[in-house]
Design an enzyme around this catalytic site. Sequence first.
Site, PDB file in Angstrom:
ATOM      1  N   VAL A  21       0.835  -1.210   0.000  1.00 19.99           N
ATOM      2  CA  VAL A  21       0.000   0.000   0.000  1.00 19.99           C
ATOM      3  C   VAL A  21       0.864   1.253   0.000  1.00 19.99           C
ATOM      4  O   VAL A  21       0.669   2.164  -0.811  1.00 19.99           O
ATOM      5  CB  VAL A  21      -0.940  -0.025   1.227  1.00 19.99           C
ATOM      6  CG1 VAL A  21      -1.692   1.294   1.349  1.00 19.99           C
ATOM      7  CG2 VAL A  21      -1.919  -1.187   1.115  1.00 19.99           C
ATOM      8  N   GLU A 158      -7.456   2.351   2.104  1.00 20.80           N
ATOM      9  CA  GLU A 158      -7.130   1.978   0.720  1.00 20.80           C
ATOM     10  C   GLU A 158      -8.058   0.877   0.226  1.00 20.80           C
ATOM     11  O   GLU A 158      -8.538   0.067   1.004  1.00 20.80           O
ATOM     12  CB  GLU A 158      -5.666   1.543   0.616  1.00 20.80           C
ATOM     13  CG  GLU A 158      -5.255   0.413   1.559  1.00 20.80           C
ATOM     14  CD  GLU A 158      -5.549  -0.965   1.031  1.00 20.80           C
ATOM     15  OE1 GLU A 158      -5.757  -1.100  -0.183  1.00 20.80           O
ATOM     16  OE2 GLU A 158      -5.567  -1.913   1.845  1.00 20.80           O
ATOM     17  N   LYS A 211     -14.314   0.644   4.878  1.00 19.90           N
ATOM     18  CA  LYS A 211     -13.215  -0.234   4.444  1.00 19.90           C
ATOM     19  C   LYS A 211     -13.487  -1.694   4.844  1.00 19.90           C
ATOM     20  O   LYS A 211     -13.446  -2.605   4.012  1.00 19.90           O
ATOM     21  CB  LYS A 211     -11.908   0.275   5.077  1.00 19.90           C
ATOM     22  CG  LYS A 211     -10.767  -0.704   5.097  1.00 19.90           C
ATOM     23  CD  LYS A 211     -10.208  -0.928   3.709  1.00 19.90           C
ATOM     24  CE  LYS A 211      -9.212  -2.077   3.729  1.00 19.90           C
ATOM     25  NZ  LYS A 211      -8.613  -2.315   2.452  1.00 19.90           N
ATOM     26  N   CYS A 267      -5.645  -9.437   2.785  1.00 18.54           N
ATOM     27  CA  CYS A 267      -6.737  -8.564   3.243  1.00 18.54           C
ATOM     28  C   CYS A 267      -7.992  -9.309   3.685  1.00 18.54           C
ATOM     29  O   CYS A 267      -8.402  -9.210   4.840  1.00 18.54           O
ATOM     30  CB  CYS A 267      -7.093  -7.573   2.141  1.00 18.54           C
ATOM     31  SG  CYS A 267      -5.785  -6.374   1.861  1.00 18.54           S
TER      32      CYS A 267
END
Length: 459
Positions: A21, A158, A211, A267
């Site tokens: 990231v 992000e 997110k 993730c």
Amino acid sequence: MAPAGTVADDGTIAVIGAGYVGLVTAAWLAECGRHVRVVETAPERLGMLRSHVAPIHESGLQDLLTTVMGDGRLTVTDDVGEAVRGAGITFVAVGTPPLPDGGADLRQVRDALGQLRRHVGPDAVVVIKSTVPPGTTQALIDASPRDRLKAPLVTCPEFLREGSALNDCRNPSRVVIGGDDVPARARVADLFHHLDTAVIQTDATSAEMIKYGSNAFLALKISFINELARLCELIGGDIDVVADGLGADPRIGRAFLNAGLGFGGSCFPKDVAALDEMAGFHGHSFWLLKAATEVNLQQRRRFVVKVQEALGGSLNGKRIAVLGLAFKPGTDDVRQAPSIDVIRQLVDFGARVTAYDPIAGPKAEPLIPQATICTDAYDCVRGADAVLLVTEWPEFEALDWSRIAGLVRRRLVVDGRNLLDERLLNDLGFTYLRVGRRPAKGARKRRRATAPLASPAVG
Ligand code: UDX
């Protein structure tokens, strides 16, 4: 005037952490014309970056780094003070790995903020880019004056996908900025003003919830289609056609309805577990998240059982060739990759495993020392009793399958991503099994003879 120990904003942006990231964000900001200073303390990464070499495989990143490091727009250091002095905006993009209980380990974030406290004045803005559980940024904003930063703190989560992260920076689906300091949010929003995208400004916790909610929802979609795939295998129907039919409804959408070996990566598994842990901490059982995770693990076990059944009930002594190690195509990342679990189970059942991946072999090797990592797909399949497709790299579709037919010991392909051309493989004499399609009659009989999910615990 800047307070003692700090330097007035010189327009530079600092980024703490050169992981996926941080580095991609930094390179994109430099591409947009900003001067960016990146902080990296891991000696190997730092050394590579100092030689203008990308320490990660990400499409387009090496070329962009060569350009922006070559003309001095992006520099790297291991000194936080040097990087942030004079920087108007500092992004914190350090890792938040999972704790044993599933929660997010925030130590690197706290360490970074601890260092920033000494160097960042009130004229700057600090942005949490790391994925932190809902409520974290607000708690940091509300910290006691002794622990608080002099600069306002906002969060800007992000949504970058590995393999297309630079493209996602250039064309984001949305930008989310959270915090209670409106001018600070506006300064961060200004970084994105040239993009044709929605910029959602909100409070910090809503931003973090967006997110986690996004990743959890996409994980739910994948587990849902995998449950339907299971039903197709039991009752009938073709999951790929079913997914197209579901996805044709714009309220559902076709994206993330590809049945297969389920989700991996750095993730989805981590964020689903962290949201579940956080819900539990606040006294709420988030059943959907638990189910999504359990279905995802079962998907890997079922795949191994499918191979076992196809080979007559035992994997002991069988030669299994695994194509694909990365958690998805376009990356060398093997974190939480289905391949690792699948190979460990195969080995536990006594199989001898060879594996090939276009780029992820070196990263996977230490995690699966019992498997032989090949540098060529044809070497990998030589003498195999079964060929397993685990990652849907396009180059596997382009392999010379007639050549493979002559190399394997038994013509059996088990496709965990529904990638390959069934007719071609059948014409070449392969038994071809895919996800979400009822096996042929003979195979169904054999399945009853094998205990369902008779596999060792998933590692
Ligand atoms: C994800 C999010 O998409 C991104 O917004 C976030 O910032 C980081 O996490 P990434 O982990 O790079 O990105 O991968 P993604 O493309 O989202 O795929 C995640 C996993 O789901 C992969 O293992 C993939 O194979 C699997 N997947 C995806 C499916 O099994 N079926 C699908 O239909 C889609």
